[in-house]
Design a protein around this motif. Structure first.
Motif, PDB file in Angstrom:
ATOM      1  N   GLY A   1     -11.020  17.593   4.263  1.00 23.03           N
ATOM      2  CA  GLY A   1     -12.006  16.589   4.655  1.00 23.03           C
ATOM      3  C   GLY A   1     -13.288  17.219   5.153  1.00 23.03           C
ATOM      4  N   ASP A   2     -13.170  18.300   5.947  1.00 23.15           N
ATOM      5  CA  ASP A   2     -14.363  19.016   6.409  1.00 23.15           C
ATOM      6  C   ASP A   2     -15.179  19.513   5.221  1.00 23.15           C
ATOM      7  N   TYR A   3     -14.490  20.076   4.235  1.00 24.02           N
ATOM      8  CA  TYR A   3     -15.165  20.609   3.046  1.00 24.02           C
ATOM      9  C   TYR A   3     -15.916  19.520   2.299  1.00 24.02           C
ATOM     10  N   LEU A   4     -15.269  18.380   2.086  1.00 21.82           N
ATOM     11  CA  LEU A   4     -15.900  17.312   1.305  1.00 21.82           C
ATOM     12  C   LEU A   4     -17.046  16.646   2.066  1.00 21.82           C
ATOM     13  N   VAL A   5     -16.802  16.305   3.325  1.00 23.22           N
ATOM     14  CA  VAL A   5     -17.787  15.535   4.090  1.00 23.22           C
ATOM     15  C   VAL A   5     -18.898  16.428   4.622  1.00 23.22           C
ATOM     16  N   TRP A   6     -18.545  17.625   5.076  1.00 21.52           N
ATOM     17  CA  TRP A   6     -19.525  18.492   5.721  1.00 21.52           C
ATOM     18  C   TRP A   6     -19.985  19.646   4.835  1.00 21.52           C
ATOM     19  N   ASN A   7     -19.758  19.478   3.525  1.00 26.17           N
ATOM     20  CA  ASN A   7     -20.389  20.427   2.614  1.00 26.17           C
ATOM     21  C   ASN A   7     -20.571  19.856   1.214  1.00 26.17           C
ATOM     22  N   GLU A   8     -19.488  19.658   0.464  1.00 26.86           N
ATOM     23  CA  GLU A   8     -19.624  19.416  -0.974  1.00 26.86           C
ATOM     24  C   GLU A   8     -20.434  18.166  -1.301  1.00 26.86           C
ATOM     25  N   ILE A   9     -20.121  17.040  -0.683  1.00 28.61           N
ATOM     26  CA  ILE A   9     -20.817  15.788  -1.041  1.00 28.61           C
ATOM     27  C   ILE A   9     -22.298  15.841  -0.670  1.00 28.61           C
ATOM     28  N   PRO A  10     -22.661  16.199   0.575  1.00 24.42           N
ATOM     29  CA  PRO A  10     -24.099  16.303   0.882  1.00 24.42           C
ATOM     30  C   PRO A  10     -24.806  17.373   0.050  1.00 24.42           C
ATOM     31  N   THR A  11     -24.095  18.445  -0.285  1.00 32.58           N
ATOM     32  CA  THR A  11     -24.708  19.496  -1.101  1.00 32.58           C
ATOM     33  C   THR A  11     -25.029  18.978  -2.493  1.00 32.58           C
ATOM     34  N   ILE A  12     -24.119  18.217  -3.084  1.00 36.94           N
ATOM     35  CA  ILE A  12     -24.362  17.647  -4.415  1.00 36.94           C
ATOM     36  C   ILE A  12     -25.593  16.745  -4.387  1.00 36.94           C
ATOM     37  N   VAL A  13     -25.684  15.907  -3.360  1.00 38.14           N
ATOM     38  CA  VAL A  13     -26.841  15.006  -3.251  1.00 38.14           C
ATOM     39  C   VAL A  13     -28.125  15.823  -3.088  1.00 38.14           C
ATOM     40  N   GLY A  14     -28.090  16.830  -2.245  1.00 37.17           N
ATOM     41  CA  GLY A  14     -29.263  17.681  -2.055  1.00 37.17           C
ATOM     42  C   GLY A  14     -29.638  18.422  -3.329  1.00 37.17           C
ATOM     43  N   ASN A  15     -28.641  18.941  -4.047  1.00 38.93           N
ATOM     44  CA  ASN A  15     -28.909  19.617  -5.319  1.00 38.93           C
ATOM     45  C   ASN A  15     -29.570  18.683  -6.313  1.00 38.93           C
ATOM     46  N   LEU A  16     -29.108  17.435  -6.381  1.00 42.27           N
ATOM     47  CA  LEU A  16     -29.704  16.455  -7.296  1.00 42.27           C
ATOM     48  C   LEU A  16     -31.170  16.212  -6.942  1.00 42.27           C
ATOM     49  N   VAL A  17     -31.437  15.974  -5.673  1.00 43.29           N
ATOM     50  CA  VAL A  17     -32.807  15.707  -5.229  1.00 43.29           C
ATOM     51  C   VAL A  17     -33.703  16.915  -5.473  1.00 43.29           C
ATOM     52  N   GLY A  18     -33.229  18.091  -5.136  1.00 42.01           N
ATOM     53  CA  GLY A  18     -34.048  19.289  -5.263  1.00 42.01           C
ATOM     54  C   GLY A  18     -34.411  19.621  -6.694  1.00 42.01           C
ATOM     55  N   GLY A  19     -33.421  19.607  -7.584  1.00 48.18           N
ATOM     56  CA  GLY A  19     -33.687  19.967  -8.974  1.00 48.18           C
ATOM     57  C   GLY A  19     -34.542  18.953  -9.698  1.00 48.18           C
ATOM     58  N   LEU A  20     -34.209  17.676  -9.513  1.00 51.35           N
ATOM     59  CA  LEU A  20     -34.923  16.631 -10.239  1.00 51.35           C
ATOM     60  C   LEU A  20     -36.338  16.436  -9.693  1.00 51.35           C
ATOM     61  N   THR A  21     -36.480  16.448  -8.380  1.00 52.01           N
ATOM     62  CA  THR A  21     -37.780  16.165  -7.770  1.00 52.01           C
ATOM     63  C   THR A  21     -38.752  17.334  -7.891  1.00 52.01           C
ATOM     64  N   PHE A  22     -38.307  18.519  -7.504  1.00 54.45           N
ATOM     65  CA  PHE A  22     -39.227  19.650  -7.389  1.00 54.45           C
ATOM     66  C   PHE A  22     -39.358  20.488  -8.649  1.00 54.45           C
ATOM     67  N   VAL A  23     -38.507  20.226  -9.635  1.00 52.71           N
ATOM     68  CA  VAL A  23     -38.616  20.973 -10.893  1.00 52.71           C
ATOM     69  C   VAL A  23     -38.806  20.008 -12.063  1.00 52.71           C
ATOM     70  N   GLY A  24     -37.807  19.176 -12.335  1.00 53.19           N
ATOM     71  CA  GLY A  24     -37.869  18.311 -13.509  1.00 53.19           C
ATOM     72  C   GLY A  24     -39.050  17.358 -13.520  1.00 53.19           C
ATOM     73  N   LEU A  25     -39.158  16.534 -12.490  1.00 51.73           N
ATOM     74  CA  LEU A  25     -40.207  15.508 -12.475  1.00 51.73           C
ATOM     75  C   LEU A  25     -41.594  16.105 -12.297  1.00 51.73           C
ATOM     76  N   THR A  26     -41.721  17.141 -11.496  1.00 53.16           N
ATOM     77  CA  THR A  26     -43.050  17.731 -11.301  1.00 53.16           C
ATOM     78  C   THR A  26     -43.554  18.376 -12.592  1.00 53.16           C
ATOM     79  N   MET A  27     -42.688  19.104 -13.282  1.00 55.60           N
ATOM     80  CA  MET A  27     -43.119  19.729 -14.529  1.00 55.60           C
ATOM     81  C   MET A  27     -43.386  18.682 -15.611  1.00 55.60           C
ATOM     82  N   TYR A  28     -42.567  17.653 -15.643  1.00 52.81           N
ATOM     83  CA  TYR A  28     -42.759  16.575 -16.618  1.00 52.81           C
ATOM     84  C   TYR A  28     -44.092  15.871 -16.376  1.00 52.81           C
ATOM     85  N   ALA A  29     -44.404  15.641 -15.103  1.00 51.95           N
ATOM     86  CA  ALA A  29     -45.615  14.891 -14.763  1.00 51.95           C
ATOM     87  C   ALA A  29     -46.885  15.681 -15.062  1.00 51.95           C
TER      88      ALA A  29
END
Length: 283
Positions: A230-258
């Motif tokens: 539970g510690d692994y999922l709640v206090w690492n993996e799930i928030p990390t996945i969300v952060g990875n999604l935001v970071g890659g899409l926002t600061f690389v994909g969308l900025t370069m596309y725009a």
């Protein structure tokens, strides 16, 4: 020339996203499995080097070898498809729907986790002589990583969760930069050099990568780390996945596309009634 200019680069990124969205289930899972396994081996290698030399920079300098191998072999990480596949959907490529996007993400997640967990089991066997002895020095170090980057965040409550999320954002900002940079050259040496730099930054800075963590934290649990699933999922993996999604899409994909694909109007075209002067005045 081996250099691909940014406009062509973004087109290649969109094409890659479209291809991945249409890939068969079998190929998607196999490629994701191999990517997760190779990156996990690279993480085990980097931790081993760090423990044996006492120099984290050395481990960080060598870790990108895994990312380069999996990319050159055409395998897929969740952090990469977080950035590429949405571009094909935003660009309205034929057949790329939200359903196909989510399908790709889900299959890549499962494949990455299966590959990373396979290596976690294998390395746990090596670190403990088949679970016959206590973990060796590297195994103990991996268990410590699992504790500090789960309950270590939990000890700070909401501030810890924010820190974890931001580290996930910064991580995939760098990793997705590596994915894009690999397409900016048509030579193997150019691809490797371009990939190596941002991956080195993310690993040395201790940013949170969801796939690397799929190896480190299950390994820590297998090796007796003082934290729970539970510690692994709640206090690492799930928030990390969300952060990875935001970071890659926002600061690389969308900025370069725009800025390189859907560019803004030039100033001399955007200002109505602008007086155009000749390039030079002759007398």
């Amino acid at each position: 020339m081996s250099y691909v200019n940014p406009t062509e680069l973004v087109t290649k990124m969109i094409d890659a996203g479209e291809s991945k969205a249409h890939m068969s289930t079998r190929d998607t899972v196999i490629r994701a499995y191999m990517a997760g396994a190779i990156l996990a081996l690279a993480a085990a290698f980097a931790v081993t080097v760090t423990v044996q030399t006492g120099q984290p920079l050395v481990g960080a300098l060598l870790f990108p070898v895994g990312f380069c191998m999996l990319y050159l072999l055409g395998f897929d990480l969740l952090t990469g498809v977080f950035t590429l596949v949405p571009l094909a959907w935003i660009d309205r490529r034929p057949g790329v729907t939200m359903r196909s996007l989510l399908r790709n993400w889900g299959l890549v997640f499962l494949g990455n986790f299966a590959g990373a967990f396979t290596v976690a089991l294998m390395m746990a066997v090596i670190f403990t002589f088949g679970f016959d002895t206590d973990p060796n020095e590297v195994g103990r170090a991996i268990g410590t990583i699992g504790e500090s980057r789960t309950v270590g965040y939990a000890d700070h409550g909401a501030a810890g969760m924010l820190t974890l999320f931001v580290r996930g954002v910064l991580c995939n900002w760098m990793v997705s930069t590596g994915v894009a940079a690999a397409m900016i050259s048509t030579s193997v040496s150019g691809k490797v050099i371009a990939m190596w730099m941002p991956i080195l930054v993310f690993f040395y800075m201790g940013f949170e990568h969801s796939i690397v963590n799929m190896f480190l934290f299950p390994s820590g649990l297998l090796l007796g780390g003082d934290f729970s699933l539970g510690d692994y999922l709640v206090w690492n993996e799930i928030p990390t996945i969300v952060g990875n999604l935001v970071g890659g899409l926002t600061f690389v994909g969308l900025t370069m596309y725009a800025t390189h694909y859907r560019t803004g109007a030039r100033r001399d075209q955007a200002v109505p009634g602008k007086l155009e002067l000749p390039d030079r005045i002759t007398t």
